[in-house]
Scaffold this motif. Sequence first.
Motif, PDB file in Angstrom:
ATOM      1  N   LYS A  36       0.736  -1.467   0.080  1.00  0.00           N
ATOM      2  CA  LYS A  36      -0.040  -0.097  -0.060  1.00  0.00           C
ATOM      3  C   LYS A  36       1.021   1.326   0.241  1.00  0.00           C
ATOM      4  O   LYS A  36       0.710   2.356  -0.586  1.00  0.00           O
ATOM      5  CB  LYS A  36      -1.118   0.025   0.921  1.00  0.00           C
ATOM      6  N   CYS A  39       2.998   1.926  -3.376  1.00  0.00           N
ATOM      7  CA  CYS A  39       2.117   2.543  -4.160  1.00  0.00           C
ATOM      8  C   CYS A  39       1.156   3.825  -4.355  1.00  0.00           C
ATOM      9  O   CYS A  39       1.469   3.998  -5.270  1.00  0.00           O
ATOM     10  CB  CYS A  39       0.525   0.783  -4.285  1.00  0.00           C
ATOM     11  N   SER A  40       1.086   4.076  -3.229  1.00  0.00           N
ATOM     12  CA  SER A  40       0.099   5.494  -2.842  1.00  0.00           C
ATOM     13  C   SER A  40       2.625   6.341  -3.142  1.00  0.00           C
ATOM     14  O   SER A  40       1.444   7.375  -3.598  1.00  0.00           O
ATOM     15  CB  SER A  40      -0.007   5.659  -1.396  1.00  0.00           C
ATOM     16  N   ALA A  91      -1.182  -3.841  -4.131  1.00  0.00           N
ATOM     17  CA  ALA A  91      -2.046  -3.220  -4.108  1.00  0.00           C
ATOM     18  C   ALA A  91      -2.272  -2.220  -5.325  1.00  0.00           C
ATOM     19  O   ALA A  91      -0.982  -2.025  -6.400  1.00  0.00           O
ATOM     20  CB  ALA A  91      -1.485  -1.272  -3.632  1.00  0.00           C
ATOM     21  N   CYS A  99      -4.809   5.017  -4.166  1.00  0.00           N
ATOM     22  CA  CYS A  99      -4.306   3.084  -4.050  1.00  0.00           C
ATOM     23  C   CYS A  99      -5.220   2.534  -4.101  1.00  0.00           C
ATOM     24  O   CYS A  99      -5.385   2.869  -2.751  1.00  0.00           O
ATOM     25  CB  CYS A  99      -2.643   2.915  -4.450  1.00  0.00           C
ATOM     26  N   THR A 100      -5.436   1.304  -3.994  1.00  0.00           N
ATOM     27  CA  THR A 100      -6.106   0.257  -3.329  1.00  0.00           C
ATOM     28  C   THR A 100      -5.829  -1.286  -2.514  1.00  0.00           C
ATOM     29  O   THR A 100      -5.159  -1.724  -3.315  1.00  0.00           O
ATOM     30  CB  THR A 100      -7.818   0.045  -3.778  1.00  0.00           C
ATOM     31  N   LEU A 101      -5.770  -1.633  -1.239  1.00  0.00           N
ATOM     32  CA  LEU A 101      -5.161  -2.883  -1.265  1.00  0.00           C
ATOM     33  C   LEU A 101      -6.381  -3.947  -1.398  1.00  0.00           C
ATOM     34  O   LEU A 101      -7.129  -4.175  -0.671  1.00  0.00           O
ATOM     35  CB  LEU A 101      -4.701  -2.203  -0.153  1.00  0.00           C
ATOM     36  N   PHE A 260      -4.471  -2.474   6.681  1.00  0.00           N
ATOM     37  CA  PHE A 260      -3.767  -3.273   5.717  1.00  0.00           C
ATOM     38  C   PHE A 260      -4.027  -4.700   5.492  1.00  0.00           C
ATOM     39  O   PHE A 260      -3.079  -5.248   4.726  1.00  0.00           O
ATOM     40  CB  PHE A 260      -2.713  -3.114   6.741  1.00  0.00           C
ATOM     41  N   GLU A 326      -8.744   7.693  -0.902  1.00  0.00           N
ATOM     42  CA  GLU A 326      -7.936   6.207  -1.538  1.00  0.00           C
ATOM     43  C   GLU A 326      -9.430   5.270  -0.709  1.00  0.00           C
ATOM     44  O   GLU A 326      -9.762   5.180   0.283  1.00  0.00           O
ATOM     45  CB  GLU A 326      -7.018   5.796  -0.985  1.00  0.00           C
ATOM     46  N   ASP A 328     -11.297   0.796   0.269  1.00  0.00           N
ATOM     47  CA  ASP A 328     -10.892   0.027   0.610  1.00  0.00           C
ATOM     48  C   ASP A 328     -10.884  -1.213  -0.540  1.00  0.00           C
ATOM     49  O   ASP A 328     -11.641  -0.560  -1.402  1.00  0.00           O
ATOM     50  CB  ASP A 328     -11.470  -0.354   2.496  1.00  0.00           C
ATOM     51  N   PHE A 338      -6.108   7.998   4.106  1.00  0.00           N
ATOM     52  CA  PHE A 338      -5.949   7.560   3.030  1.00  0.00           C
ATOM     53  C   PHE A 338      -6.122   8.713   2.078  1.00  0.00           C
ATOM     54  O   PHE A 338      -7.002   8.757   1.109  1.00  0.00           O
ATOM     55  CB  PHE A 338      -6.598   6.533   2.483  1.00  0.00           C
TER      56      PHE A 338
END
Length: 478
Positions: A36, A39-40, A91, A99-101, A260, A326, A328, A338
């Motif tokens: 995560k 990615c962000s 992610a 970004c999404t996990l 997370f 962002e 979930d 986020f």
Amino acid sequence: MAWLKAIFIGLLLLVVVAISGFFIWLAPVGAGYTAKVLCSRIFVSGLSSERALNEDVLSDNSSLLSLITANIDLRHQTVSAHAFGFRTRVAVYRPNMGCTLTDPDKVSALQNTAPVLRPIAPQPLMTAPLPPGIDRRKFNNILSEAMDEPSITPSRRTRAIVVLYKGRVVAERYDEGITVNTPLTGWSMTKSAFSAILGRMRMKDMLPPLNYPVSINEWDTQANDPRVKITYDELLHMSSGLEFDESYRNPVSDVVQMLFVAPSAAGLAVSKPLATTPGTEWRYSSGTTNVLSAAMRNLSSSMQQYQALPAELLFRPLGMRHAVVETDSDGYLVGSSFMHATAREWAKLGQLYLQDGVWNETRLLPKGWVEHATTPAPTAPNGIYGAHWWLKLPDYSNDNQNSSDVPGDAYFALGHDGQSLSVIPSKDLVIVRLGLTRSHNVFDVRRFVGGIAALFPQHTDAAPSQDDGTDSAKDEKG
């Protein structure tokens, strides 16, 4: 020799337990965090892969994160992470959503779902020189000290500073590789932005009065569920009574699992039972904001409308074209943590509140909303917290005893790793500091904010801010 055998078996069992604990509890957290954050930082903030890994993931963090392997796919804009091939998390970056996990089997479906948002027209902040009478040397020394490192090994890592005086930029500083257009994470500063989004919903009659119970499907459909009595106000005041463990050092704590590991941050938050009677005890909880996020979804006509709320209600009227919140894996906005925005855009949020919810002579927040946000919550100890805004800086035992006093009317949005947005109405100041500071020993936010505030004169009505926030402002239409 029997005792040697017993010791050997005991040590072997400890090793087995440690390894099992790593793969059961630590590996999924480490993989999720690594995927995560990388990615962000890479696809939202635009940092290099090397910098994002070495600074944002590994520096001053648990050494166990070095056991996590990350794979960065620049073409498909994904980051996967795993521990020795186990517990892989991915992610996924999507335009307008950040970004999404998620889990590996959900990547394709996630990449094909994202709201289509209209481009946001920029509204550049005006700049101005320091007003006469300001000690320029002291002012620049404060900024330089905040940007400098206290030792050879970087630990302060201030990435951006913006100071607004009377609604105009009078100073800004950026770390190498960070620019005026770089969106940076706010972590828990996102909570204060969500307070503004809720205010915008109330302004547009999308939100009921704050003393109404929130509408949560999981609660409403269960007979005699006591949680159905929790109000919006109790959630905003962090006094919902819901059980929630906000410990970041515990890998199985609610907040770590929510951000997370769990597929739905909102889902985990609304699943928590009551620990105390709503409205009777203040307890800071990131889960609280994600309960509000779930309520916002129920108040929206569709997932598309819900996911567009930050952009349409807050970012667009303020011209925050780089900002993003962002979600979930289930599509819920992670309102606790986020949001990314440039330092100037975070400053705009503060300026909106300093101007009592008025922007460009148009009222965006209901009358009284800012006063409510900055009034101590009934159960907050020593008046430390309002409605999703801090009213006092938290005390840390290692704070510098010589820290400058911060004006009593100041209030703050604060976030992990030293993020801070300070609003000081009596000085007509908004101060943003963003960085990657994991120890309170190396950056004293009280000294920083208090030192700047001490240099500026008391607010007067003779020279209004960009918008003076009076009742002459017209209400927003539509």
